[in-house]
Design an enzyme around this catalytic site. Structure first.
Site, mmCIF file in Angstrom:
data_model
loop_
_atom_site.group_PDB
_atom_site.id
_atom_site.type_symbol
_atom_site.label_atom_id
_atom_site.label_comp_id
_atom_site.label_asym_id
_atom_site.label_seq_id
_atom_site.Cartn_x
_atom_site.Cartn_y
_atom_site.Cartn_z
ATOM 1 N N LYS A 118 0.831 -1.206 0.000
ATOM 2 C CA LYS A 118 0.000 0.000 0.000
ATOM 3 C C LYS A 118 0.865 1.255 0.000
ATOM 4 O O LYS A 118 0.672 2.171 -0.801
ATOM 5 C CB LYS A 118 -0.938 0.021 1.209
ATOM 6 C CG LYS A 118 -1.786 1.298 1.306
ATOM 7 C CD LYS A 118 -2.596 1.340 2.571
ATOM 8 C CE LYS A 118 -1.771 1.732 3.764
ATOM 9 N NZ LYS A 118 -1.431 3.175 3.787
ATOM 10 N N ASP A 137 -6.226 1.085 1.616
ATOM 11 C CA ASP A 137 -6.199 1.329 3.058
ATOM 12 C C ASP A 137 -7.549 0.899 3.637
ATOM 13 O O ASP A 137 -8.340 0.237 2.964
ATOM 14 C CB ASP A 137 -5.898 2.801 3.362
ATOM 15 C CG ASP A 137 -7.026 3.725 2.933
ATOM 16 O OD1 ASP A 137 -7.961 3.278 2.230
ATOM 17 O OD2 ASP A 137 -6.993 4.908 3.321
#
Length: 205
Positions: A118, A137
């Protein structure tokens, strides 16, 4: 595919396109800011880094700092001790493995302490204008399920679903839209469904 494009276009009318919300002037500053932003608001991170980067904003400087000094500078950030450790370790790795420069590939970035996929997606896009994926997220994970883009619960699996369903030309945009929508409207505790411009796509009405 047509419905997905309609969804993206509708969301893009509400938010500022591909611009992230972390303040930085160099790829390394962004890397540190992204690391600090885990389970912490970008607004808080920007307050902290405004002071932090005046003291240190290079891997060389952080590598030489005592871990306690780093902790003191970021003490208002969640999990600051663990993050201080990662910042120092990551700085040393960048110096030893990459000649002091933040690497630009997914494989190299995720080899660094404290940097997962991420975070690497965010760094590659915002620092180097390279997009290999979509950062997932907690907001993106939650909203992807609500909008029927994925049924998975793990970020990596959700990202795979998003990459299959969303045309590649929209990947940079989607790195931000789901996050923005999760912060502003489709919040975890009290979603503002009456304000949602994409509620017709929602599977959890």
């Amino acid at each position: 595919m047509k419905k997905v494009e309609e969804l993206i276009i509708e969301l893009s009318k509400c938010y500022d396109g591909e611009k992230g919300s972390l303040d930085f002037t160099t790829p390394f500053e962004l890397l540190v800011a992204v690391m600090l932003s885990a389970q912490c608001t970008d607004a808080r991170v920007n307050i902290v880094t405004k002071t932090l980067f005046k003291v240190a904003n290079t891997p060389e400087r952080f590598a030489k700092m005592d871990i306690k000094e780093i902790e003191n500078l970021i003490s208002s950030i969640s999990f600051f001790r663990n993050k201080a450790k990662h910042i120092k370790e990551c700085s040393i790795q960048i110096i030893e493995k990459f000649n002091g420069n933040v690497p630009e590939t997914m494989e190299e970035l995720t080899s660094l302490s404290g940097i997962g996929r991420k975070s690497a997606n965010v760094i590659m896009l915002e620092a180097f204008n390279k997009c290999e994926g979509i950062a997932v997220d907690t907001h993106a994970l939650r909203i992807s399920k609500k909008l029927g883009l994925s049924k998975e619960n793990e970020p990596l699996k959700v990202e795979k679903d998003l990459l299959k369903k969303i045309p590649k030309k929209y990947w940079p945009l989607m790195n931000h839209l789901l996050v923005y929508h999760g912060r502003a409207v489709c919040t975890a505790q009290k979603p503002k469904c009456e304000e949602c411009t994409v509620k017709r796509f929602c599977k959890m009405k």
